[in-house]
Design an enzyme around this catalytic site. Sequence first.
Site, mmCIF file in Angstrom:
data_model
loop_
_atom_site.group_PDB
_atom_site.id
_atom_site.type_symbol
_atom_site.label_atom_id
_atom_site.label_comp_id
_atom_site.label_asym_id
_atom_site.label_seq_id
_atom_site.Cartn_x
_atom_site.Cartn_y
_atom_site.Cartn_z
ATOM 1 C CG ASN A 89 39.779 44.483 36.439
ATOM 2 O OD1 ASN A 89 39.965 44.633 37.644
ATOM 3 N ND2 ASN A 89 40.722 44.649 35.531
ATOM 4 C CG ASP A 91 37.012 46.672 33.030
ATOM 5 O OD1 ASP A 91 37.723 47.054 33.973
ATOM 6 O OD2 ASP A 91 37.446 45.940 32.104
ATOM 7 C CG HIS A 106 35.791 39.085 41.838
ATOM 8 N ND1 HIS A 106 36.875 39.802 42.281
ATOM 9 C CD2 HIS A 106 35.840 37.893 42.493
ATOM 10 C CE1 HIS A 106 37.545 39.073 43.167
ATOM 11 N NE2 HIS A 106 36.937 37.902 43.306
ATOM 12 C CB CYS A 114 16.954 36.095 37.980
ATOM 13 S SG CYS A 114 15.431 35.872 38.945
ATOM 14 C CB CYS A 117 14.949 31.655 38.321
ATOM 15 S SG CYS A 117 15.327 32.755 36.936
ATOM 16 C CG LEU A 199 51.478 51.776 39.293
ATOM 17 C CD1 LEU A 199 50.558 52.888 39.750
ATOM 18 C CD2 LEU A 199 52.251 52.180 38.046
HETATM 19 C C1 BV8 Z 1 34.834 34.488 49.343
HETATM 20 C C2 BV8 Z 1 33.533 42.834 42.568
HETATM 21 C C3 BV8 Z 1 34.002 32.578 50.407
HETATM 22 C C4 BV8 Z 1 32.809 43.966 43.183
HETATM 23 C C5 BV8 Z 1 35.138 42.286 44.302
HETATM 24 C C6 BV8 Z 1 39.898 37.611 56.188
HETATM 25 C C7 BV8 Z 1 41.063 37.104 55.640
HETATM 26 C C8 BV8 Z 1 41.090 36.614 54.338
HETATM 27 C C9 BV8 Z 1 39.932 36.632 53.543
HETATM 28 C C10 BV8 Z 1 38.793 37.147 54.096
HETATM 29 C C11 BV8 Z 1 38.760 37.635 55.406
HETATM 30 N N1 BV8 Z 1 37.522 38.079 55.645
HETATM 31 C C12 BV8 Z 1 36.747 37.885 54.535
HETATM 32 C C13 BV8 Z 1 37.501 37.298 53.603
HETATM 33 C C14 BV8 Z 1 37.094 36.887 52.256
HETATM 34 C C15 BV8 Z 1 37.019 38.102 51.343
HETATM 35 C C16 BV8 Z 1 38.300 38.896 51.358
HETATM 36 O O1 BV8 Z 1 39.286 38.485 50.762
HETATM 37 N N2 BV8 Z 1 38.268 40.037 52.051
HETATM 38 C C17 BV8 Z 1 39.443 40.888 52.102
HETATM 39 C C18 BV8 Z 1 38.990 42.351 52.117
HETATM 40 C C19 BV8 Z 1 40.232 40.523 53.346
HETATM 41 N N3 BV8 Z 1 36.801 37.552 50.028
HETATM 42 C C20 BV8 Z 1 35.540 37.302 49.623
HETATM 43 O O2 BV8 Z 1 34.540 37.578 50.250
HETATM 44 C C21 BV8 Z 1 35.423 36.560 48.296
HETATM 45 N N4 BV8 Z 1 34.544 35.449 48.492
HETATM 46 O O3 BV8 Z 1 35.832 34.455 50.013
HETATM 47 O O4 BV8 Z 1 33.848 33.562 49.406
HETATM 48 C C22 BV8 Z 1 32.863 31.664 50.319
HETATM 49 C C23 BV8 Z 1 33.089 30.331 50.604
HETATM 50 C C24 BV8 Z 1 32.049 29.456 50.531
HETATM 51 C C25 BV8 Z 1 30.773 29.916 50.178
HETATM 52 C C26 BV8 Z 1 30.566 31.251 49.904
HETATM 53 C C27 BV8 Z 1 31.617 32.147 49.972
HETATM 54 C C28 BV8 Z 1 34.795 37.420 47.210
HETATM 55 C C29 BV8 Z 1 35.552 38.676 47.022
HETATM 56 C C30 BV8 Z 1 35.026 39.387 45.766
HETATM 57 C C31 BV8 Z 1 34.546 40.768 46.124
HETATM 58 N N5 BV8 Z 1 34.262 41.496 44.888
HETATM 59 N N6 BV8 Z 1 34.893 42.846 43.111
HETATM 60 C C32 BV8 Z 1 33.124 45.248 42.490
HETATM 61 O O5 BV8 Z 1 33.950 45.287 41.561
HETATM 62 O O6 BV8 Z 1 32.489 46.244 42.894
HETATM 63 S S1 BV8 Z 1 36.642 42.564 45.011
HETATM 64 C C33 BV8 Z 1 37.490 43.836 44.235
HETATM 65 O O7 BV8 Z 1 38.585 44.252 45.072
HETATM 66 C C34 BV8 Z 1 38.220 43.421 42.976
HETATM 67 O O8 BV8 Z 1 37.454 42.573 42.184
HETATM 68 C C35 BV8 Z 1 39.493 42.769 43.452
HETATM 69 O O9 BV8 Z 1 39.300 41.386 43.672
HETATM 70 C C36 BV8 Z 1 39.681 43.387 44.796
HETATM 71 C C37 BV8 Z 1 40.983 44.112 44.884
HETATM 72 O O10 BV8 Z 1 41.001 45.076 43.928
HETATM 73 P P1 BV8 Z 1 42.263 45.201 42.931
HETATM 74 O O11 BV8 Z 1 41.799 44.708 41.608
HETATM 75 O O12 BV8 Z 1 43.475 44.560 43.501
HETATM 76 O O13 BV8 Z 1 42.411 46.777 42.899
HETATM 77 P P2 BV8 Z 1 43.142 47.680 43.986
HETATM 78 O O14 BV8 Z 1 42.648 49.073 43.811
HETATM 79 O O15 BV8 Z 1 43.054 47.028 45.332
HETATM 80 O O16 BV8 Z 1 44.643 47.586 43.517
HETATM 81 C C38 BV8 Z 1 44.991 48.116 42.251
HETATM 82 C C39 BV8 Z 1 46.438 47.732 42.052
HETATM 83 O O17 BV8 Z 1 46.825 48.148 40.745
HETATM 84 C C40 BV8 Z 1 47.374 48.411 43.037
HETATM 85 O O18 BV8 Z 1 48.300 47.454 43.523
HETATM 86 C C41 BV8 Z 1 48.084 49.476 42.185
HETATM 87 O O19 BV8 Z 1 49.426 49.671 42.606
HETATM 88 C C42 BV8 Z 1 48.043 48.846 40.820
HETATM 89 N N7 BV8 Z 1 48.033 49.802 39.710
HETATM 90 C C43 BV8 Z 1 47.369 50.996 39.635
HETATM 91 N N8 BV8 Z 1 47.586 51.569 38.421
HETATM 92 C C44 BV8 Z 1 48.391 50.706 37.720
HETATM 93 C C45 BV8 Z 1 48.667 49.586 38.527
HETATM 94 N N9 BV8 Z 1 49.449 48.578 38.120
HETATM 95 C C46 BV8 Z 1 49.960 48.652 36.877
HETATM 96 N N10 BV8 Z 1 49.739 49.689 36.034
HETATM 97 C C47 BV8 Z 1 48.965 50.724 36.422
HETATM 98 N N11 BV8 Z 1 48.764 51.764 35.573
#
Ligand code: BV8
Length: 232
Positions: A89, A91, A106, A114, A117, A199
């Site tokens: 997260n 936040d 993240h 920046c 730099c 959930l």
């Molecule tokens: C990297 C910041 C390499 C931004 C975020 C193909 C296959 C595998 C991987 C990849 C691929 N193609 C590309 C990739 C890599 C890619 C990736 O994984 N893509 C996915 C889409 C397939 N990953 C990346 O690019 C990462 N970097 O791999 O770098 C590299 C290597 C060398 C050199 C350079 C680079 C970077 C990824 C980071 C992206 N930034 N966040 C922003 O916030 O705006 S990602 C963002 O979504 C989040 O940070 C988090 O990581 C992600 C998923 O979100 P969740 O937190 O899981 O939230 P979501 O809504 O999905 O789920 C909520 C869950 O909570 C649900 O399950 C729900 O049931 C539950 N819930 C809801 N309410 C409750 C609850 N549980 C309990 N109680 C409740 N009340």
Amino acid sequence: MKKIVILTGAGISAESGLGTFRAEGGLWAQHRIEDVATPEGFARDPKLVVDFYNARRAQAAEATANAGHRALADLESKFYGEVVVITQNVDDLHERAGSRKVMHMHGSLTSALCAACDHRWEAPLVMAPGDACPSCGAPAARPDIVWFGEMPYEMDEIFEHLATADIFASIGTSGNVYPAAGFVAEARRAGARTIEFNLERSDVGSQFDEIVLGSASETLPKWVDQLLADQT
Ligand code: BV8
């Protein structure tokens, strides 16, 4: 000395009113990932991206930590062993609930970076494209957020924590973004007991020893009470 390593996702902040990513009407439903959470999207339309994070920064500033965040802060302060929170997260609700060891893999809404730099400073509530860096003066300020295709922060330290965890808990994450979704496999390799709080079962739910279904604001206080009772 026991060590508990915790990974959190948008689900732990959902009950504080902050949108998750994949729920219907969630953040990604309103914007395409490619447009607001990639370097390419930022290069294409920096104002759209900066305004997307301005809106989330304002929303996060208005939000309050919930019982789930507070339970983890309670665990860190009362547990005899080590507690580390690794959050996806952006936040700062863990910090505002009192957690001290929090790793923002993240990035953070409260930080600005920046692009020229690498200087970091506390982000103003509202950023604009081309804001000047207070250190080098270049008009290269950007949100200090890790976008898709960018390397998450503190990965070396994170893998050290996973290799030495006794318990690994994953809370409120859908388990489909890597490398975070791969942390449970690392923790299992280290022999940790793995628990998922959600959930519903996540995309990597089958890799956990235990799944606790329910809202984090209800399931985490119960879990922490049990952990603290067991250690006396
Ligand atoms: C990297 C910041 C390499 C931004 C975020 C193909 C296959 C595998 C991987 C990849 C691929 N193609 C590309 C990739 C890599 C890619 C990736 O994984 N893509 C996915 C889409 C397939 N990953 C990346 O690019 C990462 N970097 O791999 O770098 C590299 C290597 C060398 C050199 C350079 C680079 C970077 C990824 C980071 C992206 N930034 N966040 C922003 O916030 O705006 S990602 C963002 O979504 C989040 O940070 C988090 O990581 C992600 C998923 O979100 P969740 O937190 O899981 O939230 P979501 O809504 O999905 O789920 C909520 C869950 O909570 C649900 O399950 C729900 O049931 C539950 N819930 C809801 N309410 C409750 C609850 N549980 C309990 N109680 C409740 N009340």
